[in-house]
Design a protein around this motif. Structure first.
Motif, PDB file in Angstrom:
ATOM      1  N   ASP A 150       2.554   5.347 -16.222  1.00 40.93           N
ATOM      2  CA  ASP A 150       2.997   3.955 -16.440  1.00 40.93           C
ATOM      3  C   ASP A 150       2.281   3.006 -15.482  1.00 40.93           C
ATOM      4  O   ASP A 150       1.787   1.947 -15.875  1.00 40.93           O
ATOM      5  CB  ASP A 150       4.506   3.812 -16.163  1.00 40.93           C
ATOM      6  CG  ASP A 150       5.373   4.395 -17.265  1.00 40.93           C
ATOM      7  OD1 ASP A 150       4.844   4.727 -18.340  1.00 40.93           O
ATOM      8  OD2 ASP A 150       6.593   4.513 -17.033  1.00 40.93           O
ATOM      9  N   ASN A 151       2.251   3.405 -14.232  1.00 37.18           N
ATOM     10  CA  ASN A 151       1.667   2.556 -13.177  1.00 37.18           C
ATOM     11  C   ASN A 151       0.199   2.259 -13.456  1.00 37.18           C
ATOM     12  O   ASN A 151      -0.253   1.113 -13.387  1.00 37.18           O
ATOM     13  CB  ASN A 151       1.838   3.293 -11.834  1.00 37.18           C
ATOM     14  CG  ASN A 151       1.100   2.634 -10.680  1.00 37.18           C
ATOM     15  OD1 ASN A 151      -0.111   2.768 -10.558  1.00 37.18           O
ATOM     16  ND2 ASN A 151       1.822   1.921  -9.841  1.00 37.18           N
ATOM     17  N   LEU A 152      -0.554   3.288 -13.810  1.00 38.11           N
ATOM     18  CA  LEU A 152      -2.008   3.117 -13.956  1.00 38.11           C
ATOM     19  C   LEU A 152      -2.380   2.410 -15.260  1.00 38.11           C
ATOM     20  O   LEU A 152      -3.434   1.773 -15.342  1.00 38.11           O
ATOM     21  CB  LEU A 152      -2.698   4.483 -13.885  1.00 38.11           C
ATOM     22  CG  LEU A 152      -2.664   5.150 -12.506  1.00 38.11           C
ATOM     23  CD1 LEU A 152      -3.187   6.581 -12.588  1.00 38.11           C
ATOM     24  CD2 LEU A 152      -3.494   4.362 -11.499  1.00 38.11           C
ATOM     25  N   SER A 156      -1.126  -4.970 -14.390  1.00 40.97           N
ATOM     26  CA  SER A 156      -0.577  -6.282 -14.014  1.00 40.97           C
ATOM     27  C   SER A 156       0.216  -6.146 -12.713  1.00 40.97           C
ATOM     28  O   SER A 156       0.432  -7.127 -12.011  1.00 40.97           O
ATOM     29  CB  SER A 156       0.295  -6.864 -15.130  1.00 40.97           C
ATOM     30  OG  SER A 156       1.493  -6.136 -15.263  1.00 40.97           O
ATOM     31  N   HIS A 157       0.596  -4.919 -12.364  1.00 42.65           N
ATOM     32  CA  HIS A 157       1.344  -4.735 -11.110  1.00 42.65           C
ATOM     33  C   HIS A 157       0.482  -5.037  -9.882  1.00 42.65           C
ATOM     34  O   HIS A 157       1.004  -5.275  -8.798  1.00 42.65           O
ATOM     35  CB  HIS A 157       1.936  -3.322 -11.036  1.00 42.65           C
ATOM     36  CG  HIS A 157       0.982  -2.247 -10.620  1.00 42.65           C
ATOM     37  ND1 HIS A 157       0.250  -1.475 -11.493  1.00 42.65           N
ATOM     38  CD2 HIS A 157       0.613  -1.810  -9.388  1.00 42.65           C
ATOM     39  CE1 HIS A 157      -0.490  -0.612 -10.826  1.00 42.65           C
ATOM     40  NE2 HIS A 157      -0.309  -0.796  -9.552  1.00 42.65           N
ATOM     41  N   GLU A 158      -0.838  -5.049 -10.066  1.00 37.53           N
ATOM     42  CA  GLU A 158      -1.722  -5.351  -8.923  1.00 37.53           C
ATOM     43  C   GLU A 158      -1.377  -6.705  -8.294  1.00 37.53           C
ATOM     44  O   GLU A 158      -1.437  -6.878  -7.080  1.00 37.53           O
ATOM     45  CB  GLU A 158      -3.191  -5.381  -9.373  1.00 37.53           C
ATOM     46  CG  GLU A 158      -3.771  -4.012  -9.658  1.00 37.53           C
ATOM     47  CD  GLU A 158      -5.268  -4.077  -9.951  1.00 37.53           C
ATOM     48  OE1 GLU A 158      -5.842  -5.185  -9.958  1.00 37.53           O
ATOM     49  OE2 GLU A 158      -5.863  -3.000 -10.159  1.00 37.53           O
ATOM     50  N   LEU A 161       2.226  -5.926  -6.448  1.00 34.07           N
ATOM     51  CA  LEU A 161       2.348  -4.797  -5.514  1.00 34.07           C
ATOM     52  C   LEU A 161       1.123  -4.712  -4.593  1.00 34.07           C
ATOM     53  O   LEU A 161       1.219  -4.199  -3.483  1.00 34.07           O
ATOM     54  CB  LEU A 161       2.490  -3.500  -6.318  1.00 34.07           C
ATOM     55  CG  LEU A 161       3.032  -2.267  -5.607  1.00 34.07           C
ATOM     56  CD1 LEU A 161       4.410  -2.518  -5.026  1.00 34.07           C
ATOM     57  CD2 LEU A 161       3.091  -1.078  -6.576  1.00 34.07           C
ATOM     58  N   HIS A 162      -0.017  -5.177  -5.062  1.00 32.19           N
ATOM     59  CA  HIS A 162      -1.247  -5.052  -4.265  1.00 32.19           C
ATOM     60  C   HIS A 162      -1.847  -6.421  -3.957  1.00 32.19           C
ATOM     61  O   HIS A 162      -3.073  -6.592  -3.953  1.00 32.19           O
ATOM     62  CB  HIS A 162      -2.274  -4.196  -5.014  1.00 32.19           C
ATOM     63  CG  HIS A 162      -1.755  -2.866  -5.470  1.00 32.19           C
ATOM     64  ND1 HIS A 162      -1.145  -1.964  -4.629  1.00 32.19           N
ATOM     65  CD2 HIS A 162      -1.756  -2.274  -6.696  1.00 32.19           C
ATOM     66  CE1 HIS A 162      -0.784  -0.878  -5.324  1.00 32.19           C
ATOM     67  NE2 HIS A 162      -1.146  -1.053  -6.576  1.00 32.19           N
ATOM     68  N   GLN A 163      -0.959  -7.353  -3.688  1.00 33.69           N
ATOM     69  CA  GLN A 163      -1.380  -8.700  -3.320  1.00 33.69           C
ATOM     70  C   GLN A 163      -2.179  -8.605  -2.018  1.00 33.69           C
ATOM     71  O   GLN A 163      -1.815  -7.855  -1.128  1.00 33.69           O
ATOM     72  CB  GLN A 163      -0.115  -9.530  -3.068  1.00 33.69           C
ATOM     73  CG  GLN A 163      -0.208 -10.952  -3.471  1.00 33.69           C
ATOM     74  CD  GLN A 163       1.123 -11.662  -3.228  1.00 33.69           C
ATOM     75  OE1 GLN A 163       2.071 -11.064  -2.732  1.00 33.69           O
ATOM     76  NE2 GLN A 163       1.170 -12.916  -3.586  1.00 33.69           N
ATOM     77  N   GLU A 296       0.861   1.937  -1.465  1.00 42.01           N
ATOM     78  CA  GLU A 296       1.801   0.970  -2.053  1.00 42.01           C
ATOM     79  C   GLU A 296       2.353   1.494  -3.377  1.00 42.01           C
ATOM     80  O   GLU A 296       3.534   1.334  -3.690  1.00 42.01           O
ATOM     81  CB  GLU A 296       1.098  -0.388  -2.254  1.00 42.01           C
ATOM     82  CG  GLU A 296       0.856  -1.118  -0.935  1.00 42.01           C
ATOM     83  CD  GLU A 296      -0.168  -2.267  -1.032  1.00 42.01           C
ATOM     84  OE1 GLU A 296      -0.228  -3.065  -0.079  1.00 42.01           O
ATOM     85  OE2 GLU A 296      -0.926  -2.351  -2.031  1.00 42.01           O
ATOM     86  N   ASP A 297       1.483   2.156  -4.160  1.00 42.57           N
ATOM     87  CA  ASP A 297       1.958   2.769  -5.406  1.00 42.57           C
ATOM     88  C   ASP A 297       2.915   3.926  -5.110  1.00 42.57           C
ATOM     89  O   ASP A 297       3.944   4.081  -5.771  1.00 42.57           O
ATOM     90  CB  ASP A 297       0.773   3.285  -6.237  1.00 42.57           C
ATOM     91  CG  ASP A 297      -0.003   2.155  -6.888  1.00 42.57           C
ATOM     92  OD1 ASP A 297       0.623   1.158  -7.284  1.00 42.57           O
ATOM     93  OD2 ASP A 297      -1.240   2.276  -6.999  1.00 42.57           O
ATOM     94  N   VAL A 298       2.539   4.751  -4.137  1.00 47.08           N
ATOM     95  CA  VAL A 298       3.385   5.898  -3.765  1.00 47.08           C
ATOM     96  C   VAL A 298       4.784   5.407  -3.401  1.00 47.08           C
ATOM     97  O   VAL A 298       5.789   5.921  -3.911  1.00 47.08           O
ATOM     98  CB  VAL A 298       2.760   6.667  -2.563  1.00 47.08           C
ATOM     99  CG1 VAL A 298       3.751   7.700  -2.005  1.00 47.08           C
ATOM    100  CG2 VAL A 298       1.453   7.340  -2.967  1.00 47.08           C
TER     101      VAL A 298
HETATM  102 FE   LIG Z   1      -1.299   0.289  -8.177  1.00 46.52          FE
END
Ligand SMILES: [Fe+2]
Length: 347
Positions: A150-152, A156-158, A161-163, A296-298
Motif C-alpha cells: 500500500d505504502n509504495l 502521495s504519502h511523500e 510523511l517525507h516532508q 519514516e515508512d517503518v
Molecule cells: Fe514512503
C-alpha cells in the motif's frame, strides 16, 4: 499465507560472507553464507540433530559445522560428518534454497518446486559501475507485507510523511495514471509533475535549483519487486523522440518486499543513479537520506500494524489515488488463489 512461487530478495550482497547470516524468510529459518569461491549458499537454518541454528556454527573448508554437536554439512546440505561415528543417517540432510546474486542483491526461491528463472527480475541497474552508481540498505518492519505494498503504490504519502526530503506539495496533488497487466502481474503508476519544487533529495545531488519537471513511474512486479523510475529535469526539457534524455537526471529506486513472518517484512532498498557517478559524497548523502525516508515508512507501518493488532475493525475509504494500491491488492489475491490451486493440485 505466503506466496512461495516467486523470487524474493534474501540479502544485500554486502551482507554475505563466510560468516553465516541468519534470516527468517516466509516463516522459514534460512542460513546464508559464501563459500571460499564467493558463491552464495542458503541452507535451512536448523540442524536436523537437535534443532540448533546452523548459522551459529562456523564454516570450515566450505562446510558448515553445527555449533552445538559438530554435525557438518556441505554446500548441498549433505551431512558429511557426525562426531563419534562413521555411519551418517540419511535423514540428516538439510534443505538448500536456490540463490541468485545479481549486483547488489541476492535473490532466493522459497518454493519446493523447481525455480522459475523466467520470473527472476532482471536488475542490471544494481551493478555499480560505469553506467550506474548504487547505494543499498535494508530495514525490518513489524507489519504485514500488504501495508508496505500500500505504502509504495501510493506515493502521495511523500508529501506528508517525507516532508523535507522527497515530499513536496505537488506529489500529493498531481493526478496519477494506472495500468495493470494481470497476465504479467505488473502494476504501473505514472505521475508526471511539471514545473514543480525540487526537493532536497535531488537539489543536493543533481545541482538542479528552483523549479523542475519530475516524473515518478512505478513498476510493481507482484508480489516481491518494486521499481520506481524517477526522472528530474529542468522545466520544459522532455526526452527527445529518439529517446535521448541528456538534460535529465535519472534514478531508479528499488524495493524488495520479503515477508519474514505473517506480521513482519524485510524492506530491501537500492538507489541507482546515472549522475554523479562514483561520487562518494553524493552516495553518502543519498544513503543517509534514503535510510531516513525508509525509517519514516517503518515507523508509520509499525503504528498501522499495532492498530491492526488491537483487533478493532478498520474501515477504509478509498479515493482516486488508491487505484494503484487496489490493483496491487487484486493481483496479490489472484496470486494467492493460484498458490492455493497449486497446493491442492499436489494433494
Ligand atoms: Fe514512503
Amino acid at each position: 499465507m505466503f506466496l512461495r512461487h516467486a523470487w524474493y530478495v534474501a540479502a544485500l550482497s554486502s551482507e554475505l560472507s563466510e560468516q553465516p547470516l541468519a534470516r527468517t524468510i516466509l516463516g522459514e529459518h534460512v542460513a546464508m553464507y559464501r563459500d571460499s569461491t564467493g558463491r552464495v549458499v542458503a541452507l535451512a537454518d536448523t540442524c536436523p540433530h537437535r534443532g540448533y541454528p546452523l548459522s551459529l556454527g562456523r564454516l570450515v573448508d566450505d562446510q558448515l559445522v553445527c555449533g552445538y554437536h559438530g554435525f557438518t554439512f556441505d554446500c548441498d546440505g549433505v551431512c558429511v560428518s557426525v562426531p563419534g561415528q562413521d555411519r551418517i543417517p540419511s535423514k540428516l540432510a538439510v534443505r538448500t534454497y536456490p540463490l541468485v546474486e545479481q549486483g547488489a542483491w541476492v535473490w532466493i526461491w522459497m518454493s519446493r518446486e523447481e525455480p522459475d528463472y523466467a520470473r527472476l527480475p532482471e536488475t542490471p541497474w544494481l551493478i555499480d559501475g560505469e553506467e550506474w552508481s548504487v547505494v543499498t540498505g535494508a530495514a525490518k518492519i513489524d507489519a504485514h507485507v500488504g501495508l508496505l505494498v500500500d505504502n509504495l503504490l501510493d506515493l502521495s504519502h511523500e508529501t506528508f510523511l517525507h516532508q523535507g526530503s522527497i515530499g513536496t506539495p505537488e506529489v500529493a496533488t498531481t493526478p496519477i495514471e494506472v495500468e495493470s497487466d494481470e497476465e504479467a502481474k505488473v502494476v504501473n503508476v505514472y505521475r508526471h509533475m511539471s514545473d514543480v519544487e525540487c526537493p532536497p533529495f535531488y537539489a543536493n545531488t543533481t545541482g538542479l535549483r528552483g523549479r523542475i519537471d519530475r516524473w515518478q513511474d512505478i513498476e510493481y512486479f507482484a508480489p516481491s519487486f518494486y521499481k520506481l523510475n524517477s526522472r528530474v529535469a529542468p522545466v520544459g526539457q522532455p526526452p527527445l523522440p529518439d529517446g535521448r534524455d541528456d538534460h535529465a537526471f535519472h534514478m531508479k529506486i528499488f524495493y524488495g518486499l520479503t515477508p519474514s513472518t505473517e506480521t513482519s517484512v524485510w524492506d530491501f532498498w537500492a538507489l541507482s543513479r546515472d549522475f554523479a557517478l562514483g561520487d562518494a559524497e553524493v552516495s553518502n548523502f543519498l544513503e543517509k537520506m534514503q535510510a531516513n525516508v525508509v525509517q519514516e515508512d517503518v515507523d508509520a507501518l509499525n503504528v498501522l500494524q499495532r492498530r491492526a493488532n488491537d483487533g478493532q475493525e478498520i474501515t477504509e475509504v478509498s479515493i482516486k489515488i488508491d487505484r494503484g494500491g487496489l490493483s496491487a491488492r487484486r493481483m496479490l489475491m489472484s496470486l494467492e488463489e493460484a498458490e492455493i490451486a497449486r497446493e491442492l493440485a499436489k494433494k
